[in-house]
Design an enzyme around this catalytic site. Structure first.
Site, mmCIF file in Angstrom:
data_model
loop_
_atom_site.group_PDB
_atom_site.id
_atom_site.type_symbol
_atom_site.label_atom_id
_atom_site.label_comp_id
_atom_site.label_asym_id
_atom_site.label_seq_id
_atom_site.Cartn_x
_atom_site.Cartn_y
_atom_site.Cartn_z
ATOM 1 N N LEU A 46 0.848 -1.188 0.000
ATOM 2 C CA LEU A 46 0.000 0.000 0.000
ATOM 3 C C LEU A 46 0.883 1.236 0.000
ATOM 4 C CD1 LEU A 46 -2.660 -0.976 2.722
ATOM 5 C CD2 LEU A 46 -2.889 -1.166 0.240
ATOM 6 N N ASP A 47 0.414 2.303 -0.653
ATOM 7 C CA ASP A 47 1.142 3.569 -0.633
ATOM 8 C C ASP A 47 1.290 4.062 0.802
ATOM 9 O OD1 ASP A 47 1.135 3.504 -3.385
ATOM 10 O OD2 ASP A 47 -0.619 4.814 -3.577
ATOM 11 N N LYS A 48 2.275 4.889 1.023
ATOM 12 C CA LYS A 48 2.535 5.429 2.357
ATOM 13 C C LYS A 48 1.275 6.025 2.976
ATOM 14 C CE LYS A 48 4.896 9.268 4.659
ATOM 15 N NZ LYS A 48 5.768 10.444 4.475
#
Length: 350
Positions: A160-162
């Protein structure tokens, strides 16, 4: 019969962050190949080095198939040339367990399902040496005496993106890693997201079928194209319309980097507070109902992109039973929805 991986170049150099080692490889697939993902194929051809990559001593980058950018979950074909770079992580020997709290949804001897908070980076890198999900998992895998079980590796197959929160699955050993990669390659993993997007989405549901490719001149951005790039498909359904925004349920058919963010932005509905693809609160116009005072309030309430991985379905890599997990969107996203609902109610009463 396929040839062994050909090492094209070996570079060893030091920079401000420490030692960096780059190894460039090329593999030619054979006439008859099993229907597996690129990641599984490389794992078999490059073992044991790829197993080291899973343990974060190495990372595999610049993946190309037939000279075009590729994804690890793409399915290989016969007579293809696969090239990639194995990069030595300069922080590999410095990876330390850190006592970071984890929201564990499910755990057994083979996998762990977590609710990742927004703001947490998955892997250590040049900009994030600590405080990552990997650091937290290394601490989680310690025994009471502080010894890490060497058979346990934080094999993160679902990233998942930050600034995206929500459910992610981590494999605890290489057998589970390979099985989960197979499931991703077969599109057997179910992934649903809650997305708050800017604007009023008129269709009750729909499908965005647009290939995604790298943005020239940017290491972070991607672009949606009509013909070039890798296939990407996102299904969406309206949960509730909020006047100035719309709450959506999105299901991924494919899993490209930034897929939901990019697809929704390409339709004119960027994810709320997505700084990369046009959803920045500071860029919202007052004609759409966003006064400076309201924008400041919204940014205070939810200073992250409003995207949350709320549901995850998979088959257990050992017992083969189907598993399905859910996690409601976090409080900051709920507060933004409530603010928008109240504004819409007030507008309807005038």
């Amino acid at each position: 019969m396929t040839a062994k991986p050909e090492k094209l170049q070996y570079i060893k150099k030091a920079d401000g962050t420490g030692l960096r080692i780059q190894e460039f490889y090329r593999i030619q697939t054979g006439v008859y190949e099993p229907s597996v993902s690129v990641s599984v194929y490389i794992a078999k051809k490059l073992a044991p080095k790829y197993e080291q990559a899973l343990q974060h001593n190495y990372s595999i980058q610049s993946l190309m198939v037939e000279g075009h950018p590729a994804e690890f979950n793409d399915t290989i074909k016969a007579n293809e040339t696969i090239s990639f770079t194995v990069l030595r992580n300069p922080f590999a020997d410095e990876l330390l367990p850190e006592p970071i709290s984890l929201d564990v949804i499910y755990e057994d001897d083979h996998i762990i399902v977590l609710n990742k908070p927004s703001g947490m980076v998955v892997h250590p890198g040049h900009d994030h040496h600590s405080g990552t999900l990997v650091n937290a998992l290394l601490h989680h895998f310690q025994d009471r005496e502080g010894v890490i079980d060497k058979s346990m590796i934080p094999g993160i197959v679902h990233r998942l993106d930050k600034d995206t929160s929500g459910l992610t699955v981590v494999a605890k050993h290489k057998e589970s890693v390979r099985d989960l990669y197979h499931q991703f390659a077969r599109k057997a993993i179910e992934r649903y997201y809650t997305a708050l997007v800017v604007g009023n989405v008129k269709e009750d549901e729909g499908t965005i079928d647009q290939p995604i490719t790298a943005h020239e001149g940017s290491t972070k951005m991607k672009i949606a194209t009509s013909s070039e790039g890798k296939q990407a498909m996102t299904h969406f359904r309206v949960i509730v319309r909020l006047g100035m925004a719309t709450l959506l349920n999105c299901r991924l058919e494919t899993g490209r980097t930034h897929q939901i963010r990019l697809h929704m932005a390409s339709q004119g509905f960027p994810v709320f507070n997505d700084l990369l693809y046009g959803g920045s609160i500071s860029d919202l116009n007052q004609g759409g109902g966003f006064s400076d005072r309201l924008k400041a309030k919204l940014n205070h309430v939810c200073p992250r992109q409003a995207l949350h991985a709320d549901s995850l379905g998979l088959v257990h890599p050992k017992g083969w039973q189907p598993l399905f997990f859910e996690k409601a969107m976090p409080e900051e996203m709920q507060k933004v929805v409530e603010i928008c609902q109240n504004l819409k109610l007030n507008d309807n009463n005038h």
